[in-house]
Design an enzyme around this catalytic site. Structure first.
Site, PDB file in Angstrom:
ATOM      1  N   GLU A 191       0.814  -1.213   0.000  1.00 18.82           N
ATOM      2  CA  GLU A 191       0.000   0.000   0.000  1.00 18.82           C
ATOM      3  C   GLU A 191       0.853   1.271   0.000  1.00 18.82           C
ATOM      4  O   GLU A 191       0.375   2.341   0.377  1.00 18.82           O
ATOM      5  CB  GLU A 191      -0.966   0.021   1.207  1.00 18.82           C
ATOM      6  N   ASP A 381      -1.446  -0.350 -10.118  1.00 16.25           N
ATOM      7  CA  ASP A 381      -1.787  -1.746  -9.873  1.00 16.25           C
ATOM      8  C   ASP A 381      -1.844  -2.452 -11.220  1.00 16.25           C
ATOM      9  O   ASP A 381      -2.536  -1.998 -12.141  1.00 16.25           O
ATOM     10  CB  ASP A 381      -3.144  -1.872  -9.188  1.00 16.25           C
TER      11      ASP A 381
END
Length: 571
Positions: A191, A381
């Site tokens: 993250e 991502d």
């Protein structure tokens, strides 16, 4: 012609551990979908470019827990069934639409039938059912750099014990060496969550807990990545501001998210790497470039929102195929027009040309204004491409081809940036993430705060078990190693993330609770001090078969080490 600067895509590939943990809508089919829609198309694109002689380079992170699943024989077998089943469903749609005389939908069904059939052929014939081997080959031939991550994507800043941070990083590095035959140089912090060194009280004394960079340095890792505001200062932007497509963008809409109170006190630029905190000369940070990133991430003006691209959310009521396109802003889901693959391909070419020109412009502008060679780390991502944005992998392929031919841009990888353009400045980074508000909020809030006390208790319990059994062997060692696996799986950042986004709240809560119960059950077996009875052996065997990542794990990596990031022999 001298290059103005260097560019690397940084693609972060990750899915939570879902092996034998449900299918649809939540579970192992997440992995099957990602293989079919993202990882296979990406490997096909990169292999095609290599065959064409295109001298591309990029950075692709594959989290250790994802790597374990992609290499798992059971998941491989299940994927073959998944792809074949969907090819058959699309073929049935061809007949269904043919009967109704809907030639547009019939042709789209035929498109999907061929698409899934090609995916299955690529998986079995081109890559030999070995996607990790394909990534390894591309790295060995100098086309990509594979970055690692913490073992199960644990949210490191919120872990209470340095043993857990060390165990997450050490286990991840060990799995990488096993899969890729070399140590990693780059890491994606889960993250993008960073914590500097802190001083805490324990048993009446002060302990200085190392910053995360110290744990990376101990494993020989040279570079990690951060959100834009972590390096530049100011308010969070892009993904951290909730401007992204996909799951991250929904968090600010569900909560009133406060911005992080931490801010960069000595702002830098994402065009340069920086040495970090306590690891000067050892570990550098690259900040995500927002100007290039927003062209893809933004849910309002990013490429994926183009009217001609496939609509993600509308699916056929019979087969689940996605036969529609976005159609424009504000078009109701029920009014979406049919998808047109040929027109979408034209828009891919347009957007790729635009992005190549943008990268050239941004790097040239930086050099002209600062007289320095600049670098761009454009991070996403991986699953955005192909899964959320169906045409995204084709876009990546076209951009890499275009940038490889650029006279002003050098394609590179993360560790090459640090090696060839070494940082000239040390930066003290604030605590941060790419979650909502740029803080830890997405993982620690009113809906997830119940998860952290059990995690912290489990961390201490594992330390205690290691202290009492420092050299276990045989059955006891096996049980302790399985307890270590369950602790790693319990620590996954995915469980609080899925609760916060609301996309799979009950599923994530259940998975979290299951891993906690399994961990404590294994610890209870050890605490009896006697060999396992028949029932305990049955339970252990069941857990060892179900939760089986990291076969070489060593429970001793979780030995107490508060205040130390130094490497040890364990693991």
């Amino acid at each position: 012609m001298a290059k103005s600067g260097a560019f690397t895509f940084v693609l972060h590939s990750h899915l939570p551990y879902a092996r034998q943990a449900g299918m649809w809508p939540h579970g192992e089919e997440w992995v099957h979908e990602a293989i079919a829609e993202t990882y296979l198309p990406l490997l096909n694109a990169l292999t095609d470019l290599e065959a064409e002689g295109v001298p591309y380079q990029l950075t692709i992170g594959v989290t250790p827990i994802l790597g374990e699943q992609l290499a798992d024989p059971l998941i491989v077998d299940h994927f073959v069934h998944y792809a074949a089943e969907r090819a058959a469903w699309a073929a049935e749609d061809v007949g269904r639409f043919d009967k109704t005389g809907d030639t547009v939908m019939r042709d789209l069904a035929r498109f999907y039938h061929h698409w899934y059939a090609r995916a299955l052929t690529s998986f079995q014939d081109r890559f030999g059912r070995d996607l990790i081997g394909a990534f390894r080959g591309l790295q060995d031939r100098g086309r990509i750099e594979v970055a690692t991550c913490a073992a199960t994507h644990g949210y490191l800043p919120l872990l209470a014990r340095d043993s857990s941070i060390y165990g997450q990083v050490k286990t991840g590095v060990g799995a990488y060496k096993q899969r890729y035959g070399r140590p990693p140089k780059a890491i994606w912090l889960p993250e993008c969550a960073y914590r500097a060194a802190v001083v805490e009280q324990e048993d009446g004394r002060e302990i200085r807990r190392p910053g995360l960079e110290s744990f990376l340095a101990a494993q020989g890792i040279r570079v990690f990545f951060s959100e834009t505001h972590t390096v530049e200062g100011g308010r969070p932007v892009g993904k951290a501001a909730g401007e992204a497509i996909g799951l991250y963008g929904g968090v600010p809409r569900r909560y009133a998210v406060a911005l992080s109170p931490e801010e960069q006190s000595e702002p830098g630029t994402t065009f340069q790497p920086y040495w970090v905190g306590d690891a000067v000369g050892e570990v550098a940070v690259l900040g995500r470039n927002n100007r290039t990133g927003q062209q893809v991430w933004s849910g309002t003006f990013g490429y994926p929102g183009d009217a001609w691209y496939r609509e993600f959310h509308r699916k056929d009521g019979v087969s689940g195929m996605q036969y529609w396109r976005i159609g424009g802003p504000g078009v109701d889901l029920g009014d979406k027009p049919p998808y047109d693959p040929a027109k979408a391909a034209e828009r891919v070419a347009d957007h790729a040309r635009h992005y190549v020109a943008l990268v050239e412009e941004v790097l040239t502008e930086y050099q002209q204004q600062n007289g320095r060679f600049g670098v761009i780390s454009s991070a996403y991502d991986t699953e955005l491409f192909g899964h959320w944005w169906f045409e995204g992998v084709d876009w990546l392929k076209a951009v890499l081809r275009g940038l490889a031919a650029s006279e002003s841009v050098e394609l590179t990888t993360a560790s090459r940036i640090v090696e060839e353009h070494a940082p000239e400045r040390v930066m003290q980074l604030p605590e941060s993430s790419w979650g909502a508000g740029g803080s830890h909020f997405t993982w620690l809030n009113v809906d997830t705060q119940w998860m952290w006390p059990p995690i912290h208790a489990a961390e201490r319990r594992m330390e205690d078990l290691v202290a009492r059994h420092p050299d276990a062997d045989g059955e006891l060692r096996d049980v302790l190693n399985q307890a270590a696996r369950e602790l790693l799986l319990l620590q996954s950042s995915d469980w609080p993330f899925l609760v916060t986004t609301g996309q799979a709240k009950e599923y994530a809560s259940q998975r979290f609770t299951e891993h906690l119960e399994r961990f404590n059950q294994l610890c209870d077996f050890v605490d009896t001090g006697v060999p396992l009875d028949i029932e305990a052996k049955r339970v252990y065997s069941s857990l060892a078969e179900r939760d089986n990542p990291f076969p070489a794990i060593d429970y001793r990596v979780f030995a107490a080490r508060q205040g130390s990031a130094a490497d040890t022999a364990a693991g």
